[in-house]
Scaffold this motif. Structure first.
Motif, mmCIF file in Angstrom:
data_model
loop_
_atom_site.group_PDB
_atom_site.id
_atom_site.type_symbol
_atom_site.label_atom_id
_atom_site.label_comp_id
_atom_site.label_asym_id
_atom_site.label_seq_id
_atom_site.Cartn_x
_atom_site.Cartn_y
_atom_site.Cartn_z
ATOM 1 N N ILE A 1 9.927 -4.622 -5.158
ATOM 2 C CA ILE A 1 9.070 -5.794 -4.869
ATOM 3 C C ILE A 1 8.715 -6.432 -3.253
ATOM 4 O O ILE A 1 10.299 -6.422 -2.730
ATOM 5 C CB ILE A 1 9.335 -7.061 -6.076
ATOM 6 N N ALA A 2 7.626 -7.023 -2.438
ATOM 7 C CA ALA A 2 8.338 -7.242 -1.210
ATOM 8 C C ALA A 2 7.245 -8.718 -1.073
ATOM 9 O O ALA A 2 6.634 -9.152 -2.155
ATOM 10 C CB ALA A 2 7.822 -6.330 -0.311
ATOM 11 N N VAL A 3 8.012 -9.618 -0.301
ATOM 12 C CA VAL A 3 7.047 -11.210 -0.004
ATOM 13 C C VAL A 3 6.843 -10.677 1.291
ATOM 14 O O VAL A 3 7.025 -9.940 2.153
ATOM 15 C CB VAL A 3 8.132 -11.719 0.147
ATOM 16 N N GLU A 4 5.331 -11.348 1.004
ATOM 17 C CA GLU A 4 4.533 -11.827 3.093
ATOM 18 C C GLU A 4 4.057 -12.663 3.092
ATOM 19 O O GLU A 4 3.490 -13.492 2.057
ATOM 20 C CB GLU A 4 3.318 -10.613 2.406
ATOM 21 N N GLU A 5 4.554 -12.691 3.823
ATOM 22 C CA GLU A 5 4.619 -15.036 4.433
ATOM 23 C C GLU A 5 2.908 -13.948 5.441
ATOM 24 O O GLU A 5 2.474 -13.325 6.215
ATOM 25 C CB GLU A 5 4.773 -15.241 5.285
ATOM 26 N N PRO A 6 1.827 -15.757 5.125
ATOM 27 C CA PRO A 6 0.558 -15.089 5.911
ATOM 28 C C PRO A 6 1.337 -16.139 8.130
ATOM 29 O O PRO A 6 1.545 -16.232 7.976
ATOM 30 C CB PRO A 6 -0.536 -16.510 5.545
ATOM 31 N N ARG A 7 0.450 -15.531 7.896
ATOM 32 C CA ARG A 7 0.412 -15.728 9.875
ATOM 33 C C ARG A 7 -1.039 -15.650 10.076
ATOM 34 O O ARG A 7 -2.209 -15.797 10.010
ATOM 35 C CB ARG A 7 0.814 -14.396 10.485
#
Length: 270
Positions: free
Chosen positions: A106-112
């Motif tokens: 499980i990973a979390v990716e933030e928008p840029r």
């Protein structure tokens, strides 16, 4: 006890909620070898059940976040918010053959603003051993409450590498063979264990000194990439750049071995 953010707590809770059913299902695979539907259908059901359990927990905690998951695909969320990247069983073929080497990733990716997301949290959880590898951007990589560091080996000849081999319908065998012929004679050993998520977690833990593979999906490697980087390592494409997803190439190692492995791979693919 090491303090971590609520995100890690959410991911660990989701993974541990799915784990007991996976452990029970894993123990039933042998018996299903003679069933009418066959083990593949069973494993597909196990994947979907685990993913459903995980996603229920993640949605409950962050209902407006998007999701990219192996079984259910993409679910749009608030574009200004992060998204979850989920693989309920990384190492499905191992699971299918009763080989005790698979993980929940499980990973979390933030928008840029650039349009490219940034990985900020990741978890690789092995249900059978209860090993919980986790990382947060800027806060390091950990196995439970023990800080992880990539291997300190400097000599390629002493390096133990992990890889993934092409198989039916996946990967470029000719390309892999070229890389293997270039790298194999120079290193202490190469292992193919069948879970990219765990391979990368083990690079972060210093168990493997390096890793290379192609033709992976984002859910296979997102959490593992962050683990390696937060443990002091590097993850690049085969040109040493950051186009891993675009080129579907991953090479991971410490600061000393990375350039040497890149040189070997580049010479193989010339």
């Amino acid at each position: 006890m090491v303090a971590h953010s609520g995100l890690i707590t959410v991911m660990q809770k989701a993974a541990r909620k799915a784990a007991p059913k996976l452990r029970r299902d894993f123990g039933e695979v042998d018996a299903l070898q003679v069933s009418r539907k066959g083990p593949a259908d069973f494993v597909s059901a196990a994947d979907k059940t685990a993913e459903r359990t995980i996603l229920e927990e993640l949605r409950h905690a962050r209902p407006d976040w998007g999701i990219v998951a192996e079984e259910s695909g993409s679910v749009e969320g608030d574009p200004s918010k992060p998204r979850w990247i989920v693989d309920p069983i990384d190492g499905t073929s191992n699971f299918l053959h009763s080989i005790p080497h698979f993980a929940i990733s499980i990973a979390v990716e933030e928008p840029r603003p650039s349009g490219r997301g940034e990985l900020v949290a990741g978890l690789v959880y092995q249900p059978l051993t209860d090993e919980s590898f986790w990382a947060e951007k800027g806060r390091g990589a950990w196995l439970h409450d023990r800080r992880l560091r990539v291997s300190s080996r400097r000599d390629v000849s002493e390096a133990l590498l992990a890889t993934g081999m092409p198989f039916k319908g996946h990967g470029d065998l000719a390309e892999w063979e070229k890389i293997y012929r270039a790298v194999g004679p120079e290193v202490a050993g190469i292992r193919r264990f069948g879970s990219a998520a765990l391979d990368l977690a083990w690079v972060a833990a210093g168990r493997f000194d390096g890793f290379w593979e192609t033709d992976l999906q984002v859910w296979d490697v997102a959490a593992g990439e962050l683990l390696v980087r937060e443990a002091g390592g590097f993850v690049t494409d085969f040109r040493g750049g950051d186009q891993t997803r675009e080129r579907k190439q991953w090479l991971a190692a410490n600061d000393s071995l990375q350039p040497r492995l890149l040189k070997l791979v580049a010479s193989a693919l010339r």
